[in-house]
Design a protein around this motif. Structure first.
Motif, PDB file in Angstrom:
ATOM      1  N   VAL A  15     -88.828  69.329 -37.765  1.00  0.00           N
ATOM      2  CA  VAL A  15     -89.792  69.199 -36.675  1.00  0.00           C
ATOM      3  C   VAL A  15     -90.533  70.512 -36.453  1.00  0.00           C
ATOM      4  O   VAL A  15     -91.755  70.531 -36.264  1.00  0.00           O
ATOM      5  N   THR A  16     -89.805  71.628 -36.493  1.00  0.00           N
ATOM      6  CA  THR A  16     -90.440  72.939 -36.312  1.00  0.00           C
ATOM      7  C   THR A  16     -91.461  73.217 -37.394  1.00  0.00           C
ATOM      8  O   THR A  16     -92.552  73.737 -37.123  1.00  0.00           O
ATOM      9  N   VAL A  36     -98.506  72.083 -28.010  1.00  0.00           N
ATOM     10  CA  VAL A  36     -97.884  71.447 -29.168  1.00  0.00           C
ATOM     11  C   VAL A  36     -96.519  70.861 -28.839  1.00  0.00           C
ATOM     12  O   VAL A  36     -96.202  69.732 -29.244  1.00  0.00           O
ATOM     13  N   ALA A  37     -95.682  71.582 -28.099  1.00  0.00           N
ATOM     14  CA  ALA A  37     -94.345  71.083 -27.780  1.00  0.00           C
ATOM     15  C   ALA A  37     -94.422  69.863 -26.868  1.00  0.00           C
ATOM     16  O   ALA A  37     -93.709  68.871 -27.063  1.00  0.00           O
ATOM     17  N   ALA A  38     -95.289  69.917 -25.854  1.00  0.00           N
ATOM     18  CA  ALA A  38     -95.451  68.777 -24.953  1.00  0.00           C
ATOM     19  C   ALA A  38     -96.062  67.588 -25.683  1.00  0.00           C
ATOM     20  O   ALA A  38     -95.704  66.432 -25.410  1.00  0.00           O
ATOM     21  N   ASN A  39     -96.963  67.866 -26.607  1.00  0.00           N
ATOM     22  CA  ASN A  39     -97.616  66.802 -27.370  1.00  0.00           C
ATOM     23  C   ASN A  39     -96.617  66.062 -28.254  1.00  0.00           C
ATOM     24  O   ASN A  39     -96.574  64.829 -28.282  1.00  0.00           O
ATOM     25  N   LEU A  40     -95.807  66.804 -28.995  1.00  0.00           N
ATOM     26  CA  LEU A  40     -94.825  66.145 -29.857  1.00  0.00           C
ATOM     27  C   LEU A  40     -93.751  65.440 -29.034  1.00  0.00           C
ATOM     28  O   LEU A  40     -93.211  64.405 -29.449  1.00  0.00           O
ATOM     29  N   GLU A 125     -80.706  59.499 -46.373  1.00  0.00           N
ATOM     30  CA  GLU A 125     -80.615  60.659 -47.273  1.00  0.00           C
ATOM     31  C   GLU A 125     -81.104  60.327 -48.680  1.00  0.00           C
ATOM     32  O   GLU A 125     -80.921  59.209 -49.174  1.00  0.00           O
ATOM     33  N   TRP A 126     -81.721  61.310 -49.284  1.00  0.00           N
ATOM     34  CA  TRP A 126     -82.139  61.247 -50.679  1.00  0.00           C
ATOM     35  C   TRP A 126     -81.833  62.604 -51.302  1.00  0.00           C
ATOM     36  O   TRP A 126     -82.201  63.628 -50.748  1.00  0.00           O
ATOM     37  N   LEU A 127     -81.142  62.600 -52.395  1.00  0.00           N
ATOM     38  CA  LEU A 127     -80.673  63.845 -53.012  1.00  0.00           C
ATOM     39  C   LEU A 127     -79.819  64.646 -52.023  1.00  0.00           C
ATOM     40  O   LEU A 127     -79.891  65.871 -51.961  1.00  0.00           O
ATOM     41  N   ARG A 128     -79.056  63.902 -51.200  1.00  0.00           N
ATOM     42  CA  ARG A 128     -78.132  64.466 -50.218  1.00  0.00           C
ATOM     43  C   ARG A 128     -78.834  65.209 -49.076  1.00  0.00           C
ATOM     44  O   ARG A 128     -78.214  65.961 -48.334  1.00  0.00           O
ATOM     45  N   LEU A 129     -80.142  64.978 -48.928  1.00  0.00           N
ATOM     46  CA  LEU A 129     -80.899  65.576 -47.826  1.00  0.00           C
ATOM     47  C   LEU A 129     -81.591  64.474 -47.031  1.00  0.00           C
ATOM     48  O   LEU A 129     -82.046  63.482 -47.612  1.00  0.00           O
ATOM     49  N   PRO A 130     -81.698  64.619 -45.711  1.00  0.00           N
ATOM     50  CA  PRO A 130     -82.398  63.623 -44.898  1.00  0.00           C
ATOM     51  C   PRO A 130     -83.874  63.533 -45.289  1.00  0.00           C
ATOM     52  O   PRO A 130     -84.480  64.525 -45.718  1.00  0.00           O
ATOM     53  N   LEU A 131     -84.455  62.360 -45.137  1.00  0.00           N
ATOM     54  CA  LEU A 131     -85.856  62.162 -45.498  1.00  0.00           C
ATOM     55  C   LEU A 131     -86.789  63.049 -44.684  1.00  0.00           C
ATOM     56  O   LEU A 131     -87.880  63.391 -45.137  1.00  0.00           O
ATOM     57  N   SER A 132     -86.372  63.427 -43.475  1.00  0.00           N
ATOM     58  CA  SER A 132     -87.225  64.282 -42.644  1.00  0.00           C
ATOM     59  C   SER A 132     -87.557  65.594 -43.342  1.00  0.00           C
ATOM     60  O   SER A 132     -88.649  66.152 -43.155  1.00  0.00           O
ATOM     61  N   ALA A 188     -98.680  67.296 -34.660  1.00  0.00           N
ATOM     62  CA  ALA A 188     -97.721  67.309 -33.551  1.00  0.00           C
ATOM     63  C   ALA A 188     -97.177  65.902 -33.323  1.00  0.00           C
ATOM     64  O   ALA A 188     -95.985  65.722 -33.034  1.00  0.00           O
ATOM     65  N   GLY A 189     -98.053  64.890 -33.460  1.00  0.00           N
ATOM     66  CA  GLY A 189     -97.602  63.510 -33.337  1.00  0.00           C
ATOM     67  C   GLY A 189     -96.621  63.130 -34.424  1.00  0.00           C
ATOM     68  O   GLY A 189     -95.612  62.460 -34.158  1.00  0.00           O
ATOM     69  N   VAL A 190     -96.897  63.559 -35.648  1.00  0.00           N
ATOM     70  CA  VAL A 190     -95.966  63.298 -36.749  1.00  0.00           C
ATOM     71  C   VAL A 190     -94.623  63.966 -36.474  1.00  0.00           C
ATOM     72  O   VAL A 190     -93.553  63.377 -36.695  1.00  0.00           O
ATOM     73  N   ALA A 191     -94.678  65.215 -35.982  1.00  0.00           N
ATOM     74  CA  ALA A 191     -93.439  65.918 -35.645  1.00  0.00           C
ATOM     75  C   ALA A 191     -92.678  65.180 -34.547  1.00  0.00           C
ATOM     76  O   ALA A 191     -91.446  65.099 -34.571  1.00  0.00           O
TER      77      ALA A 191
END
Length: 304
Positions: A15-16, A36-40, A125-132, A188-191
């Protein structure tokens, strides 16, 4: 030093990174977006609550959340560029407004239930990592190419360096500034969508604590890779540096006040280093220009 710890850090910083890439656009043009923080946070509220409270399909709730955040960015751009309101004041006021809107929509109560189809978008998870993690990397790669290798990126840097000179060369500076705020709001919306999908919850209090790490990463990133210039690889390095230090402090069991104190100190240091790097870059360019003029003068004198 374990893969599980690395995966946890990368997942937590997705997210960051995405939000930091958004403000990187406005910072490149010499503007600030403190909303940005309030928007996300508002985007995370909509993406979590619309399916549960209004029965909106998850895919449509994602589109609505991102569109609202992009609209917020567009309004920020119009306020700053058209109404000539200082970006610091305008976006700070917008952040307060968005916080109130989130509390109004939630009715002061938090939402702790989210559709599994939403949470799967970030937790799978993909390749042992989250999709995020892969979402953040994909956006970072695209933005790096745009800023580094396209005419759009060169024009953005020109506007950020000198707005008046950019206008004289025919660059529509105001359009680029409005577009940067809009694109920053979209990211920010995607985050916010990623945050809502990761947590599976939304809070009326928002996530104001994210603002300092986001800005600290973006500003500290301008001192690495390409000193004096905001750049995507530098932001990624800065995010990892800050996240690893905070993770180490937490595992050492330090007092709770250490983490916000560290983030605040990192922001001040980042601003100081970013200013120093920018001044050093300008001074280096000036020396090279003077050396070129002197060399040309010496060559002319020799021919004469």
């Amino acid at each position: 030093m374990s893969f599980a710890n690395a995966s946890s850090i990368l997942s937590a910083q997705s997210v960051t990174v995405i939000a930091g890439l958004g403000i990187l656009l406005t910072l490149t043009l010499g503007e600030f977006d403190l909303s940005v923080a309030a928007n996300l946070s508002l985007a995370s509220v909509f993406v979590v609550t619309l399916p549960e409270r209004q029965g909106v399909p998850v895919w449509l709730s994602i589109i609505i959340a991102v569109a609202i955040s992009a609209g917020v960015g567009l309004i920020n751009g119009l306020v700053v560029v058209r109404l000539q309101v200082n970006a610091f004041v305008g976006t700070l006021g917008m952040a307060t407004l968005l916080g109130g809107m989130a509390q109004l929509y939630l009715g002061g109560t938090d939402q702790y239930v989210a559709p599994t189809s939403l949470t799967a978008l970030a937790r799978t998870e993909w390749l042992r990592l989250p999709l995020s993690v892969f979402y953040a990397l994909a956006i970072a790669m695209v933005l790096h190419v745009v800023l580094r290798y396209t005419a759009v990126g060169r024009r953005m840097n020109a506007v950020g360096g000198n707005v008046r000179a950019a206008r004289l060369t025919g660059i529509p500076a105001d359009r680029y500034r409005i577009a940067a705020f809009t694109a920053g709001g979209l990211l920010a919306g995607v985050a916010g969508v990623v945050l809502g999908a990761t947590l599976g919850a939304a809070t009326a209090a928002g996530n104001p604590a994210l603002l300092l790490p986001i800005f600290a990463a973006a500003l500290l990133g301008s001192t690495t890779i390409s000193p004096g210039r905001f750049n995507v690889p530098g932001l990624l390095v800065a995010v990892l540096f800050l996240a690893v230090v905070v993770s180490g402090l937490q595992q050492m069991g330090v007092a709770a006040w250490i983490q916000p104190a560290f983030n605040g100190t990192a922001l001040v240091v980042a601003v100081a280093l970013a200013g120093w790097a920018s001044r050093a870059r300008v001074a280096h360019a000036r020396r090279r220009q003077l050396e070129a003029i002197a060399a040309e003068g010496a060559a002319t004198a020799t021919r004469t």
